[in-house]
Motif scaffolding. Structure first.
Motif, short mmCIF file in Angstrom:
data_model
loop_
_atom_site.label_atom_id
_atom_site.label_comp_id
_atom_site.label_asym_id
_atom_site.label_seq_id
_atom_site.Cartn_x
_atom_site.Cartn_y
_atom_site.Cartn_z
N LEU A 1 5.89 6.74 -6.33
CA LEU A 1 6.43 5.39 -6.28
C LEU A 1 6.25 4.43 -7.61
CD1 LEU A 1 4.87 4.17 -2.87
CD2 LEU A 1 7.00 5.25 -3.28
N SER A 2 6.90 3.41 -7.71
CA SER A 2 7.22 2.59 -8.78
C SER A 2 5.76 2.11 -9.29
CB SER A 2 7.93 1.45 -8.53
OG SER A 2 8.00 0.40 -9.76
N LEU A 3 5.85 1.72 -10.82
CA LEU A 3 4.62 1.22 -11.26
C LEU A 3 4.41 -0.19 -10.91
CD1 LEU A 3 5.06 2.94 -14.91
CD2 LEU A 3 2.98 3.57 -13.20
N PHE A 4 5.49 -0.78 -10.41
CA PHE A 4 5.43 -2.27 -10.32
C PHE A 4 5.38 -2.66 -8.72
CE2 PHE A 4 7.89 -1.09 -13.81
CZ PHE A 4 7.46 -2.03 -14.90
N ALA A 5 4.52 -3.53 -8.44
CA ALA A 5 4.34 -3.86 -6.89
C ALA A 5 5.57 -3.96 -6.19
CB ALA A 5 3.45 -5.01 -6.77
N ARG A 6 6.44 -5.17 -6.64
CA ARG A 6 7.66 -5.39 -5.86
C ARG A 6 8.44 -4.28 -5.49
NH1 ARG A 6 12.38 -9.37 -8.08
NH2 ARG A 6 13.72 -9.54 -6.08
N SER A 7 8.57 -3.33 -6.56
CA SER A 7 9.56 -2.35 -6.30
C SER A 7 8.87 -1.26 -5.38
CB SER A 7 9.62 -1.53 -7.60
OG SER A 7 10.50 -2.21 -8.52
N ARG A 8 7.50 -1.01 -5.44
CA ARG A 8 6.78 -0.31 -4.39
C ARG A 8 7.00 -0.67 -3.20
NH1 ARG A 8 2.67 -0.48 -8.27
NH2 ARG A 8 1.56 -1.87 -7.19
N ARG A 9 7.00 -1.91 -2.79
CA ARG A 9 6.98 -2.50 -1.70
C ARG A 9 8.57 -2.23 -1.16
NH1 ARG A 9 4.96 -7.59 -4.07
NH2 ARG A 9 2.69 -7.43 -4.13
N ARG A 10 9.65 -2.39 -1.93
CA ARG A 10 10.74 -2.13 -1.31
C ARG A 10 11.23 -0.65 -1.10
NH1 ARG A 10 15.27 -5.67 -3.76
NH2 ARG A 10 16.40 -3.83 -3.70
N GLN A 11 10.17 0.38 -1.88
CA GLN A 11 10.51 1.53 -1.57
C GLN A 11 9.63 2.07 -0.34
OE1 GLN A 11 8.68 2.79 -5.47
NE2 GLN A 11 10.67 2.68 -6.43
N MET A 12 8.49 1.45 -0.18
CA MET A 12 7.96 1.62 1.00
C MET A 12 8.75 1.29 2.42
SD MET A 12 3.71 1.62 0.24
CE MET A 12 3.68 -0.09 -0.62
N VAL B 1 11.57 11.70 14.72
CA VAL B 1 11.22 11.38 16.18
C VAL B 1 9.70 10.58 16.36
CG1 VAL B 1 11.34 11.93 18.68
CG2 VAL B 1 12.91 12.98 17.10
N GLU B 2 9.82 9.40 16.98
CA GLU B 2 8.60 8.87 17.04
C GLU B 2 7.40 9.62 17.65
OE1 GLU B 2 6.91 4.72 19.42
OE2 GLU B 2 8.99 5.42 19.58
N ASP B 3 6.34 9.76 16.73
CA ASP B 3 5.28 10.33 17.24
C ASP B 3 5.22 11.87 16.63
OD1 ASP B 3 3.81 8.24 18.01
OD2 ASP B 3 4.59 8.66 20.38
N SER B 4 6.44 12.24 16.35
CA SER B 4 6.69 13.58 15.69
C SER B 4 5.39 14.01 14.62
CB SER B 4 7.87 14.08 15.19
OG SER B 4 8.24 13.15 14.18
N PRO B 5 5.04 15.16 14.26
CA PRO B 5 4.09 15.39 13.41
C PRO B 5 4.71 15.07 11.87
CG PRO B 5 4.12 17.31 14.65
CD PRO B 5 5.13 16.26 15.16
N LEU B 6 3.98 14.18 11.21
CA LEU B 6 4.57 13.39 9.81
C LEU B 6 3.33 13.51 8.90
CD1 LEU B 6 6.52 11.82 8.29
CD2 LEU B 6 5.75 9.77 9.34
N ILE B 7 3.57 13.94 7.71
CA ILE B 7 2.76 14.10 6.28
C ILE B 7 3.60 13.23 5.31
CG2 ILE B 7 1.34 15.41 4.89
CD1 ILE B 7 1.39 17.66 6.76
N ILE B 8 2.81 12.31 4.97
CA ILE B 8 3.55 11.55 3.64
C ILE B 8 2.44 11.51 2.62
CG2 ILE B 8 4.33 9.61 2.42
CD1 ILE B 8 5.19 8.63 5.41
N ALA B 9 2.81 12.04 1.42
CA ALA B 9 1.81 12.57 0.28
C ALA B 9 2.54 12.22 -1.15
CB ALA B 9 1.03 14.09 0.51
N GLY B 10 1.61 12.12 -2.10
CA GLY B 10 2.18 11.73 -3.41
C GLY B 10 1.25 10.83 -4.17
N ASP B 11 2.10 10.34 -5.47
CA ASP B 11 1.50 9.60 -6.14
C ASP B 11 2.07 8.04 -5.69
OD1 ASP B 11 0.91 7.73 -8.34
OD2 ASP B 11 1.73 9.07 -9.90
N PHE B 12 1.29 7.18 -5.09
CA PHE B 12 1.66 6.12 -4.61
C PHE B 12 1.65 4.72 -5.73
CE2 PHE B 12 1.42 8.19 -0.87
CZ PHE B 12 2.24 7.52 0.17
#
Length: 261
Positions: free
Chosen positions: A142-153, A165-176
């Motif tokens: 994600l972005s170095l800038f808070a406003r951009s991070r919020r838009r990206q999330m 699909v709701e409740d399907s197994p999900l993994i989100i990982a990385g540099d936030f």
């Protein structure tokens, strides 16, 4: 119950700094490959992966002939997905996912907010043998800038609400790049996610991961849905701090009982 269901999944996320040490002093992609293999992960989420760099290829004697994601995956992770986010005259870099299991689908969601800071979110649907539903995996930087991070999330949550699909197994990982710890309010609550170190008993507080030598900032994350967290670990100090400016994070996950039926 099959061996895969019993042991669950081991995952790793790592910002590899394009294969160079902090301040770009040394090319470390060979050492990186050795250390990643020691972690014995099933799925690896990588950020700042060099897909091509013609100048490095000319000037550095042991620069791999393969793109970094294929070089790192060779003989261990049978499936790879790469998303080019930043392109320039001599090459490009982006996010990658390496998997021991087949990747049934991949998609790069362009979430660029500022034209000088190209960003994408790599979504893969991974087919784990004998599991009834695929695991949705998203590698983020994600972005170095808070406003951009919020838009990206917000964009990621909106996309996944229809793509997974709701409740399907999900993994989100990385540099936030989320030192203010806003991801819980902007992303995790909407998708029913837990942060792995919080789920392991750290009161929901992400682990410090930057700089790798002595981390003070909480930039790197792993969020999960449909799993219980059996173990979570941060890899900082030597030898990791010689490889990248970020620490690596890992987690041992067990699929929730209802998902493994």
């Amino acid at each position: 119950m099959s061996p895969i269901k019993t042991r669950g999944l081991r995952i790793v996320t790592y910002n590899i700094h394009k294969g160079f040490s902090q301040f770009n002093r040394r090319m470390m992609v060979h050492e990186l490959r050795e250390q990643l293999r020691l972690l014995d992960a099933d799925i690896v989420f990588l950020q700042e992966v060099q897909g091509e760099h013609s100048l490095h290829a000319e000037r550095i004697d042991n620069w791999p002939e393969l793109p970094q994601y294929d070089f790192l995956a060779a003989d261990v992770w049978q499936a790879t997905a790469y998303a080019r986010n930043v392109a320039y005259d001599h090459g490009h870099h982006g996010n990658a996912i390496l998997s021991r299991f087949p990747i049934g689908h991949s998609f790069n969601q362009d979430v660029t907010h500022l034209r000088f800071e190209r960003r994408g979110l790599l979504h893969c649907r991974i087919d784990v043998p004998e599991w009834p539903t695929p695991v949705h995996c998203v590698c983020v930087h994600l972005s170095l800038f808070a406003r951009s991070r919020r838009r990206q999330m917000d964009a990621l949550a909106t996309y996944l609400e229809s793509a997974a699909v709701e409740d399907s197994p999900l993994i989100i990982a990385g540099d936030f790049n989320d030192w203010r710890n806003e991801a819980d309010a902007w992303l995790a609550q909407r998708l029913g996610l837990v942060e792995i170190f919080g789920d392991a008993g750290a009161a929901g507080v992400p682990v410090r991961s930057f700089p790798a030598k002595r981390p003070v900032l909480r930039l790197d994350r792993i969020y999960v849905r449909g799993f219980s967290v059996k173990q979570a670990q941060v890899y900082c100090g030597n030898p990791w701090s010689r490889i990248s400016d970020h620490a690596a994070l890992s987690a041992q996950l067990a699929i929730s009982a209802g998902k493994a039926a």
